[in-house]
Design an enzyme around this catalytic site. Structure first.
Site, mmCIF file in Angstrom:
data_model
loop_
_atom_site.group_PDB
_atom_site.id
_atom_site.type_symbol
_atom_site.label_atom_id
_atom_site.label_comp_id
_atom_site.label_asym_id
_atom_site.label_seq_id
_atom_site.Cartn_x
_atom_site.Cartn_y
_atom_site.Cartn_z
ATOM 1 N N ASP A 245 -4.616 -1.039 2.976
ATOM 2 C CA ASP A 245 -5.687 -1.503 1.827
ATOM 3 C C ASP A 245 -5.897 -3.125 2.407
ATOM 4 O OD1 ASP A 245 -5.864 0.883 0.525
ATOM 5 O OD2 ASP A 245 -3.973 -0.066 -0.636
ATOM 6 N N LYS B 177 -9.387 -2.969 6.719
ATOM 7 C CA LYS B 177 -9.548 -2.517 8.120
ATOM 8 C C LYS B 177 -11.020 -1.896 8.380
ATOM 9 C CE LYS B 177 -5.972 0.399 7.529
ATOM 10 N NZ LYS B 177 -5.478 -0.316 6.232
ATOM 11 N N GLY C 261 -8.406 5.334 2.069
ATOM 12 C CA GLY C 261 -9.700 5.113 1.420
ATOM 13 C C GLY C 261 -10.312 3.952 1.985
ATOM 14 N N HIS C 262 -11.366 3.939 2.881
ATOM 15 C CA HIS C 262 -11.828 2.882 3.704
ATOM 16 C C HIS C 262 -13.298 2.617 2.963
ATOM 17 C CE1 HIS C 262 -8.987 3.941 6.986
ATOM 18 N NE2 HIS C 262 -8.354 3.370 6.143
ATOM 19 N N GLN D 158 -3.763 3.081 6.517
ATOM 20 C CA GLN D 158 -2.608 2.574 6.083
ATOM 21 C C GLN D 158 -2.092 1.249 6.749
ATOM 22 O OE1 GLN D 158 -2.304 6.385 6.917
ATOM 23 N NE2 GLN D 158 -3.223 6.505 4.796
HETATM 24 P P1 IMP Z 1 1.151 9.577 1.080
HETATM 25 O O1 IMP Z 1 0.820 9.313 2.454
HETATM 26 O O2 IMP Z 1 -0.036 10.155 0.305
HETATM 27 O O3 IMP Z 1 2.293 10.532 0.978
HETATM 28 O O4 IMP Z 1 1.732 8.346 0.386
HETATM 29 C C1 IMP Z 1 2.818 7.680 0.690
HETATM 30 C C2 IMP Z 1 2.770 6.255 0.534
HETATM 31 O O5 IMP Z 1 1.849 5.460 1.320
HETATM 32 C C3 IMP Z 1 2.486 5.939 -1.047
HETATM 33 O O6 IMP Z 1 3.199 4.689 -1.441
HETATM 34 C C4 IMP Z 1 0.911 5.649 -1.007
HETATM 35 O O7 IMP Z 1 0.521 4.847 -2.226
HETATM 36 C C5 IMP Z 1 0.944 5.138 0.158
HETATM 37 N N1 IMP Z 1 -0.471 4.927 0.809
HETATM 38 C C6 IMP Z 1 -0.998 6.174 1.336
HETATM 39 N N2 IMP Z 1 -2.132 6.066 1.879
HETATM 40 C C7 IMP Z 1 -2.539 4.875 1.557
HETATM 41 C C8 IMP Z 1 -3.446 3.894 1.690
HETATM 42 O O8 IMP Z 1 -4.551 4.348 2.464
HETATM 43 N N3 IMP Z 1 -3.430 2.681 1.277
HETATM 44 C C9 IMP Z 1 -2.448 2.225 0.940
HETATM 45 N N4 IMP Z 1 -1.283 2.845 0.467
HETATM 46 C C10 IMP Z 1 -1.395 4.164 0.931
#
Ligand code: IMP
Length: 427
Positions: free
Chosen positions: A13, A16, A40-41, A224
């Site tokens: 977040d 990017k 989410g971008h 991420q």
């Molecule tokens: P997952 O990838 O959905 O399994 O989430 C694993 C961890 O990564 C969790 O703490 C999510 O909140 C975090 N996470 C996954 N995608 C994002 C993102 O796009 N932005 C910020 N955190 C993320």
């Protein structure tokens, strides 16, 4: 050398998409190289606000070819929703989006398993977005995955392959006392999607290599951030993909000799969604202020983000991991308006100074951040000047970060719009 890599420097977040969009006019092809619908971008232009999840956020320029790279895990149903949404906002997507035949597929059982794993972690859930990312990458690595290339097979073969993969997942669901999903129904749904997806699916690795020979310029877009990387992040509180420079290569099929520049995106403070250690987290009014001013709520899940001060120990680790050429520092407007601001320069653990980012989550959790306090500044929301015209104290803050992290801050973003961007050098 034709490729620029954009990676998140913190826990995701960082903004990017705005930097990808800003630099896209100098590139021809944008490749998302990891992750899936968990991302989410957001990109804001004069025409409006666009949300991207799986489709690369460099798409908005008409000359750009967008590629969902082999390192991704693609949710086909969510992809179609996103495509529709972009089309309804007037984006011409015709022939401009390709999906790697080697990208893995997220199926419904992966999402169910994702949630079951979280419950099973009892008091220590990761805070997954529940989009099925972890279980889909598990299947990839156990070589029981389903890849996008499946849509090119004859219908009977699609049916059989999907059915057997879902039945495999059903055995896991049974182990968690969860009801099985209908393998026949899901297999039929996939057969019905064949004609929609087949035109999108390409062997993108050799295609990108050929494009490189033709002199095309690539933007490799990460999702991420480094501290959520499956290998290098705060395990187990991470995502399941390689969010760092290595993932940009394995997730696209380009190679290290193609890389011209690596840009790390950092917020001017820090946020984290989900659980896991976060030494500089602010559980007070300042944290609340940052959340409200920075609209720190997840684009994908709407969850409030945890907010805290900038952490040099973490940033230096992430900069070195990625071999950063530049930093893009975002949301400088959000951290303005405070009397003083703090930057964490090192941690303390058991009475000892710690300068090296600890990779054991429990150890990082036990670290106390030690801060340098700097004077705050006011930044006019409509600011449109150069770097030199920024308030002196804002420049001191930026230069403090670049000196401590050891990487030039080449870009500063002070608002969501394209025009709220300051380029210091070499744009
Ligand atoms: P997952 O990838 O959905 O399994 O989430 C694993 C961890 O990564 C969790 O703490 C999510 O909140 C975090 N996470 C996954 N995608 C994002 C993102 O796009 N932005 C910020 N955190 C993320």
């Amino acid at each position: 050398m034709p490729a620029t890599i954009i990676v998140g420097g913190q826990w995701g977040d960082e903004g990017k998409a705005k930097v990808v969009d800003y630099l896209m006019p100098k590139h021809d092809v944008v490749v998302r190289f990891q992750g899936g619908a968990n991302a989410g971008h957001t990109v804001v232009t004069d025409e409006g606000k666009y949300a991207f999840h799986q489709i690369p956020s460099g798409l908005l320029y008409p000359h750009v070819q967008a590629v969902l790279g082999n390192g991704m895990v693609v949710d086909p149903v969510a992809f179609l929703v996103e495509l529709e949404e972009l089309m309804s906002h007037g984006v011409n997507v015709e022939g401009r989006i390709l999906i790697s035949s080697s990208a893995h597929i997220v199926m419904q059982p992966h999402k169910v398993l994702d949630n079951l794993y979280e419950v099973d972690r009892n008091k220590e859930p990761i805070g997954s977005t529940g989009k099925g990312i972890g279980p889909a990458y598990c299947n990839k690595h156990s070589r029981k995955g389903l890849r996008m290339g499946v849509f090119r097979l004859p219908r009977e073969e699609i049916f059989e392959l999907v059915r057997s993969r879902v039945e495999d997942c059903n055995r896991l669901l049974e182990a968690y006392n969860a009801p099985p999903l209908s393998a026949e129904q899901i297999a039929t749904d996939f057969v019905n999607m064949k004609d929609i997806f087949a035109p999108f699916v390409v062997d993108t690795q050799p295609m990108l290599q050929e494009m490189r020979l033709e002199g095309r310029r690539f933007m490799l877009e990460g999702a991420q951030g480094a501290l959520l990387d499956i290998d290098h992040g705060t395990y187990p509180y991470v995502t399941s993909s390689s969010c760092t420079i290595g993932g940009a290569l394995t997730g696209s099929g380009l190679n290290i000799k193609d890389v011209e520049r690596v840009i790390g995106i950092f917020k001017a403070y820090t946020t984290r969604v989900g659980n896991g250690p976060f030494p500089t987290e602010l559980k007070d009014d300042i944290g609340e202020d940052l959340r409200e001013k920075g609209r720190e709520y997840g684009t994908t899940t709407g969850r409030p983000r945890r907010c805290g001060w900038f952490d040099v120990v973490a940033a230096r680790y992430s900069a070195r991991l990625n071999g950063l050429d530049d930093i893009a520092l975002t949301k400088l407007d959000v951290i303005s308006g405070f009397d003083t601001v703090k930057i964490c320069t090192h941690y303390e653990l058991d009475g000892k100074r710690v300068d090296r980012f600890p990779l054991e989550a429990s150890m990082l959790e036990a670290c106390t951040p030690i801060y340098e306090e700097l004077s705050g500044w006011e930044l006019d929301p409509a600011y449109s000047g150069s770097y030199e015209e920024l308030p002196k104290k804002a420049r001191t803050y930026v230069e403090y970060i670049e000196n401590e992290v050891g990487v030039k801050v080449g870009f500063i973003s002070h608002g969501p719009e394209r025009k709220s961007t300051i380029v210091r050098e070499k744009a």
